[in-house]
Design an enzyme around this catalytic site. Sequence first.
Site, PDB file in Angstrom:
ATOM      1  N   ASP A   7       0.872  -1.178   0.000  1.00 49.30           N
ATOM      2  CA  ASP A   7       0.000   0.000   0.000  1.00 49.30           C
ATOM      3  C   ASP A   7       0.913   1.234   0.000  1.00 49.30           C
ATOM      4  O   ASP A   7       2.139   1.116  -0.149  1.00 49.30           O
ATOM      5  CB  ASP A   7      -1.014  -0.042   1.153  1.00 49.30           C
ATOM      6  CG  ASP A   7      -0.400   0.207   2.522  1.00 49.30           C
ATOM      7  OD1 ASP A   7       0.841   0.365   2.606  1.00 49.30           O
ATOM      8  OD2 ASP A   7      -1.154   0.246   3.512  1.00 49.30           O
ATOM      9  N   CYS A  63       2.928  -3.356   4.016  1.00 49.20           N
ATOM     10  CA  CYS A  63       2.108  -2.204   4.408  1.00 49.20           C
ATOM     11  C   CYS A  63       2.832  -1.534   5.570  1.00 49.20           C
ATOM     12  O   CYS A  63       4.018  -1.797   5.786  1.00 49.20           O
ATOM     13  CB  CYS A  63       0.674  -2.605   4.730  1.00 49.20           C
ATOM     14  SG  CYS A  63       0.466  -3.690   6.151  1.00 49.20           S
ATOM     15  N   GLY A  64       2.158  -0.672   6.315  1.00 47.35           N
ATOM     16  CA  GLY A  64       2.840   0.055   7.384  1.00 47.35           C
ATOM     17  C   GLY A  64       3.436  -0.880   8.419  1.00 47.35           C
ATOM     18  O   GLY A  64       4.611  -0.790   8.776  1.00 47.35           O
ATOM     19  N   THR A  65       2.601  -1.782   8.913  1.00 46.15           N
ATOM     20  CA  THR A  65       3.057  -2.735   9.931  1.00 46.15           C
ATOM     21  C   THR A  65       3.244  -4.143   9.383  1.00 46.15           C
ATOM     22  O   THR A  65       3.833  -4.990  10.058  1.00 46.15           O
ATOM     23  CB  THR A  65       1.999  -2.845  11.049  1.00 46.15           C
ATOM     24  OG1 THR A  65       0.756  -3.250  10.430  1.00 46.15           O
ATOM     25  CG2 THR A  65       1.796  -1.523  11.777  1.00 46.15           C
ATOM     26  N   HIS A  96       9.390 -24.789   7.960  1.00 49.69           N
ATOM     27  CA  HIS A  96       8.385 -25.498   8.759  1.00 49.69           C
ATOM     28  C   HIS A  96       6.939 -25.233   8.332  1.00 49.69           C
ATOM     29  O   HIS A  96       6.091 -26.096   8.508  1.00 49.69           O
ATOM     30  CB  HIS A  96       8.539 -25.123  10.243  1.00 49.69           C
ATOM     31  CG  HIS A  96       9.764 -25.724  10.861  1.00 49.69           C
ATOM     32  ND1 HIS A  96      10.036 -25.630  12.210  1.00 49.69           N
ATOM     33  CD2 HIS A  96      10.799 -26.433  10.322  1.00 49.69           C
ATOM     34  CE1 HIS A  96      11.183 -26.255  12.467  1.00 49.69           C
ATOM     35  NE2 HIS A  96      11.670 -26.735  11.335  1.00 49.69           N
ATOM     36  N   ASN A  97       6.645 -24.021   7.851  1.00 52.07           N
ATOM     37  CA  ASN A  97       5.247 -23.691   7.523  1.00 52.07           C
ATOM     38  C   ASN A  97       4.983 -23.697   6.021  1.00 52.07           C
ATOM     39  O   ASN A  97       3.845 -23.490   5.610  1.00 52.07           O
ATOM     40  CB  ASN A  97       4.861 -22.296   8.055  1.00 52.07           C
ATOM     41  CG  ASN A  97       5.251 -22.059   9.495  1.00 52.07           C
ATOM     42  OD1 ASN A  97       5.933 -21.079   9.811  1.00 52.07           O
ATOM     43  ND2 ASN A  97       4.840 -22.937  10.385  1.00 52.07           N
ATOM     44  N   ARG A 130       7.454 -34.239   9.090  1.00 54.73           N
ATOM     45  CA  ARG A 130       6.397 -33.998  10.091  1.00 54.73           C
ATOM     46  C   ARG A 130       5.696 -32.654   9.874  1.00 54.73           C
ATOM     47  O   ARG A 130       4.542 -32.469  10.269  1.00 54.73           O
ATOM     48  CB  ARG A 130       6.972 -34.087  11.506  1.00 54.73           C
ATOM     49  CG  ARG A 130       7.925 -32.975  11.863  1.00 54.73           C
ATOM     50  CD  ARG A 130       8.602 -33.221  13.213  1.00 54.73           C
ATOM     51  NE  ARG A 130       9.408 -32.106  13.667  1.00 54.73           N
ATOM     52  CZ  ARG A 130      10.619 -31.801  13.190  1.00 54.73           C
ATOM     53  NH1 ARG A 130      11.167 -32.529  12.241  1.00 54.73           N
ATOM     54  NH2 ARG A 130      11.292 -30.779  13.680  1.00 54.73           N
ATOM     55  N   HIS A 131       6.396 -31.751   9.217  1.00 57.39           N
ATOM     56  CA  HIS A 131       5.797 -30.429   8.988  1.00 57.39           C
ATOM     57  C   HIS A 131       4.680 -30.491   7.946  1.00 57.39           C
ATOM     58  O   HIS A 131       3.746 -29.701   7.996  1.00 57.39           O
ATOM     59  CB  HIS A 131       6.870 -29.424   8.587  1.00 57.39           C
ATOM     60  CG  HIS A 131       7.947 -29.301   9.614  1.00 57.39           C
ATOM     61  ND1 HIS A 131       7.708 -28.805  10.871  1.00 57.39           N
ATOM     62  CD2 HIS A 131       9.249 -29.676   9.586  1.00 57.39           C
ATOM     63  CE1 HIS A 131       8.822 -28.851  11.580  1.00 57.39           C
ATOM     64  NE2 HIS A 131       9.770 -29.381  10.829  1.00 57.39           N
TER      65      HIS A 131
HETATM   66  C1  RB5 Z   1      -1.995   2.648   6.316  1.00 52.98           C
HETATM   67  O1  RB5 Z   1      -1.945   3.895   6.914  1.00 52.98           O
HETATM   68  C2  RB5 Z   1      -1.779   1.545   7.347  1.00 52.98           C
HETATM   69  O2  RB5 Z   1      -2.914   1.396   8.118  1.00 52.98           O
HETATM   70  C3  RB5 Z   1      -1.417   0.265   6.655  1.00 52.98           C
HETATM   71  O3  RB5 Z   1      -0.276   0.469   5.901  1.00 52.98           O
HETATM   72  C4  RB5 Z   1      -1.113  -0.941   7.512  1.00 52.98           C
HETATM   73  O4  RB5 Z   1      -0.166  -0.653   8.490  1.00 52.98           O
HETATM   74  C5  RB5 Z   1      -2.243  -1.721   8.024  1.00 52.98           C
HETATM   75  O5  RB5 Z   1      -2.079  -2.759   8.659  1.00 52.98           O
END
Ligand code: RB5
Length: 148
Positions: A7, A63-65, A96-97, A130-131
């Site tokens: 994003d 994205c941001g987080t 593993h995943n 096993r995975h």
């Molecule tokens: C956008 O501002 C922010 O909400 C998005 O990048 C993200 O971190 C959402 O999880």
Amino acid sequence: MIAIGCDHAGVEMKKAVIDTLASKGFELKDMGTDGEPCDYPVVAEAVCRLVQSGECEKGILICGTGIGMSIAANKFKGIRAALCSDSFSAKYTRLHNDSNVMCMGARTMGTGLACELAEIFMSTGFEGGRHQRRIDLITEIEKNEKGE
Ligand code: RB5
């Protein structure tokens, strides 16, 4: 082929990750955004559909987080999305995943680290054994969930 998307928060990090992976010989399909503000679930869907169809073997979402992208990506059948911010997780979620999508946060980690994790994720294979049984259990859960 690797599908990649972000994003508006992840545009610069995505560019760096594309450059790094391309320099290592990976082919990438960029699903946006190029900078315009957008809603991360829309980009997550574009990337995950390419992985679901087999057109792309793996995906990267920023994205941001990285949290919104990972929540959205894990709604798609057959997608195992891992939010990574350290090399151990990037390696072991492949081993593993058998994760097929990696999510990262552009506001929570550095771009250099993101490029390094992307390389680790793309070059590490699934260990199986096993995975595989555990992946099969996840697939069973997915099958038993009622569709709308
Ligand atoms: C956008 O501002 C922010 O909400 C998005 O990048 C993200 O971190 C959402 O999880």
